[in-house]
Design a protein around this motif. Structure first.
Motif, short mmCIF file in Angstrom:
data_model
loop_
_atom_site.label_atom_id
_atom_site.label_comp_id
_atom_site.label_asym_id
_atom_site.label_seq_id
_atom_site.Cartn_x
_atom_site.Cartn_y
_atom_site.Cartn_z
N VAL A 1 42.36 54.20 27.68
CA VAL A 1 42.02 54.47 29.08
C VAL A 1 41.52 53.18 29.71
O VAL A 1 40.50 52.62 29.29
CB VAL A 1 40.94 55.57 29.19
N GLY A 2 42.24 52.69 30.71
CA GLY A 2 41.85 51.46 31.39
C GLY A 2 42.92 50.40 31.32
O GLY A 2 43.25 49.91 30.23
N GLY A 3 43.47 50.04 32.49
CA GLY A 3 44.55 49.06 32.56
C GLY A 3 44.10 47.72 33.09
O GLY A 3 44.83 47.07 33.84
N GLY A 4 42.88 47.30 32.72
CA GLY A 4 42.43 45.94 33.01
C GLY A 4 42.79 45.02 31.86
O GLY A 4 43.47 45.41 30.90
N ILE A 5 42.31 43.79 31.90
CA ILE A 5 42.74 42.81 30.91
C ILE A 5 42.27 43.16 29.51
O ILE A 5 43.01 42.93 28.54
CB ILE A 5 42.29 41.38 31.32
N LYS B 1 44.05 54.45 36.45
CA LYS B 1 43.87 55.33 37.61
C LYS B 1 44.54 54.79 38.86
O LYS B 1 44.88 55.55 39.77
CB LYS B 1 42.39 55.58 37.87
N GLU B 2 44.72 53.49 38.97
CA GLU B 2 45.36 52.90 40.15
C GLU B 2 46.87 52.90 39.98
O GLU B 2 47.39 53.06 38.87
CB GLU B 2 44.86 51.48 40.38
N LYS B 3 47.58 52.66 41.07
CA LYS B 3 49.05 52.60 40.97
C LYS B 3 49.53 51.27 40.42
O LYS B 3 50.68 51.14 40.01
CB LYS B 3 49.70 52.88 42.32
N ASP B 4 48.64 50.27 40.40
CA ASP B 4 48.96 48.97 39.83
C ASP B 4 47.93 48.64 38.75
O ASP B 4 46.81 49.15 38.74
CB ASP B 4 48.93 47.87 40.90
N LEU B 5 48.31 47.74 37.86
CA LEU B 5 47.44 47.34 36.77
C LEU B 5 46.56 46.15 37.16
O LEU B 5 46.92 45.34 38.00
CB LEU B 5 48.28 46.95 35.55
N ALA B 6 45.41 46.08 36.53
CA ALA B 6 44.55 44.88 36.55
C ALA B 6 44.16 44.44 37.95
O ALA B 6 44.20 43.25 38.27
CB ALA B 6 45.25 43.73 35.80
N ILE B 7 43.75 45.38 38.81
CA ILE B 7 43.46 44.99 40.19
C ILE B 7 41.97 44.95 40.51
O ILE B 7 41.60 44.53 41.61
CB ILE B 7 44.17 45.93 41.20
N HIS B 8 41.11 45.34 39.58
CA HIS B 8 39.68 45.35 39.90
C HIS B 8 38.99 44.12 39.31
O HIS B 8 39.14 43.03 39.83
CB HIS B 8 39.05 46.68 39.50
N GLN B 9 38.22 44.25 38.24
CA GLN B 9 37.53 43.06 37.73
C GLN B 9 38.51 41.96 37.34
O GLN B 9 38.27 40.78 37.60
CB GLN B 9 36.64 43.44 36.55
N THR B 10 39.63 42.34 36.73
CA THR B 10 40.62 41.34 36.32
C THR B 10 41.21 40.61 37.52
O THR B 10 41.42 39.39 37.47
CB THR B 10 41.76 42.01 35.52
#
Length: 459
Positions: free
Chosen positions: A50-54, A77-86
């Motif tokens: 669970v979680g598509g960040g780096i 949860k987003e439609k794109d990967l790695a868009i928050h902290q990453t």
């Protein structure tokens, strides 16, 4: 009936007649939802991350490379990967100088930097090893600078040297300082590009990425799915906010800003809580970018986890100035007035923030003042580069850092792993805290996470 899931497919999925996925070069435009869906029988995995960040994507990549026979899925949860902290960090490849000798953070950062450079070379991902100066501008900072230099040597950071004013000018002609640490191994990279490359590796090895899947519940299955040949082989049910669900044997969560809430779904303790800190950046106008060649950092205050406002070149040629560190009133609140009532109530009631604020009141007020008044930040920057004026500065982007905090107001700087309770506890690993510099250390962190997964799940 469980709704069909829309997903980013995998090479293995296509080989068994699945739906097409996005497996081209690592580019943000490729990470849209694909057409088609998956039936309940194919919405089952051995392991779900669970979680598509780096950190989540690096862990998925490392796990499938070590265990290619397992079916592994990533939920984002987003439609794109790695868009928050990453996607909102400074892009610095840190050298490992700041961290306590022999600590896990120090070891992972030094190892991680070497692995990131190696990976970028293998994949043709652009980076710049532009170096960094940590500059003392006041006499009272010199003892701290010298102690930091000794710490870097103990950590095995490559190429460190203490330099005087004349050598500072050779490296950074417009920078003033009494003494500096020259860190030639520090670099910059686009970490979102790195993360998407991890996702591509994962998919090409047979992994599946499901986007727009916001986890709402994690529970043990009460009965086997209808028409399932596997019976209770996949006893964990993960449900999202749309009523869709998938099944799996084991779960690893790398949920960043929501790591505490996701872990609570399986009955974990609410501690440590995540408190969001927003970091605002300024931009140097393009015609003034000649003033900065590499990274320029202040001597850090060891009482705080933040490294202070610094000058950071970007891969696109821009120069970022910052960040500050102010409390965010929304976990993904990138604008000053973003607000979420639940996030604020959690901060006030459940975390140790009040104690932290009382212990560091003057620091917090100063950061808020600099966030509100551009001139205050420029005055600070002029300590390093006197030529900068307020007319040279534009307001830039912001990031939000997931800072783990205990009930006593202490910043949690170590890695925290946790499981659930009861039967589910033997099947879940929560990465509750992956402290900065997690992007630099991502490959090294992922190997540690996979080791933990193997030990806990007896793979």
């Amino acid at each position: 009936m469980v709704p069909a899931l829309r997903y980013l497919g995998s090479a293995r999925g296509r080989a068994r007649g699945g739906f097409p996925g996005a497996c081209g070069p690592a580019s943000g435009r490729l990470w849209s939802l694909c057409g088609g869906g998956r039936s309940a029988s194919t919405s089952s995995f051995d392991i779900v991350i669970v979680g598509g960040g780096i950190v989540g994507l690096a862990s998925a990549r490392s796990l499938i490379l070590r265990h290619p026979a397992l079916s592994i899925g990533v939920l984002e949860k987003e439609k794109d990967l790695a868009i928050h902290q990453t996607g909102h960090n400074s892009g610095v490849i840190h050298s490992g100088i700041y961290y306590k000798p022999e600590s896990l953070k120090a070891k992972l950062c030094v190892q991680g930097a070497a692995l990131i450079y190696e990976y970028c070379n293998q994949k043709g991902i652009s980076y710049k090893q532009c170096g960094k100066l940590i500059v003392a501008v006041e006499q009272e900072e010199i003892p701290r600078l010298q102690a930091l230099y000794e710490r870097g040597l103990q950590n095995g950071v490559r190429g460190l040297r203490l330099i005087q004013q004349e050598d500072i000018k050779k490296k950074e002609p417009y920078c003033r300082g009494l003494m500096a640490i020259d860190c030639p191994y520090t670099g910059i990279v686009d970490y979102r590009q790195v993360a998407l490359s991890f996702a591509q590796d994962f998919q090409e090895a047979g992994g599946s990425v499901l986007t727009s899947f916001e986890v709402k519940d994690i529970e043990m299955a009460k009965e086997s799915p209808s028409r399932s040949k596997d019976g209770m082989k996949y006893p964990i049910v993960i449900k999202n906010t749309k009523g869709e669900e998938i099944r799996c044997q084991y779960v690893v969560t790398c949920a960043g800003l929501y790591s505490d809430r996701i872990s609570e779904l399986s009955g974990c303790s609410p501690d440590p809580q995540i408190v969001p800190f927003r970091g605002d950046y300024l931009l140097l106008k393009p015609e003034k970018c000649y003033l900065v060649k590499g990274n320029i950092y202040p001597v850090p205050d060891s009482r705080f986890p933040f490294l202070g406002v610094h000058f950071t070149p970007r891969m696109d040629g821009n120069i970022w100035l910052g960040p500050n560190a102010v409390l965010a009133f929304k976990r993904e609140g990138y604008r000053p007035f973003d607000f979420n009532a639940r996030d604020v109530m959690d901060i006030i009631i459940n975390s140790g923030l009040i104690k932290l604020v009382s212990q560091n009141f003057s620091y917090g007020v100063n950061e808020m003042y600099k966030a509100c008044f551009l001139g205050a930040t420029v005055k600070y920057l002029q300590k390093f580069i006197p030529e900068i004026t307020i007319s040279d500065i534009l307001r830039g982007p912001a990031g939000v850092r997931a800072q783990a905090l205990d009930r006593d107001g202490n910043l949690v700087e170590d890695f925290v792993f946790d499981g659930g309770v009861g039967d589910i506890g033997n099947r879940i690993l929560h990465v509750r805290n992956a402290p900065s510099p997690a992007a630099t250390s991502s490959i090294a962190i992922s190997e540690m996470i996979v080791d933990e997964v193997q030990q806990r799940f007896e793979l």
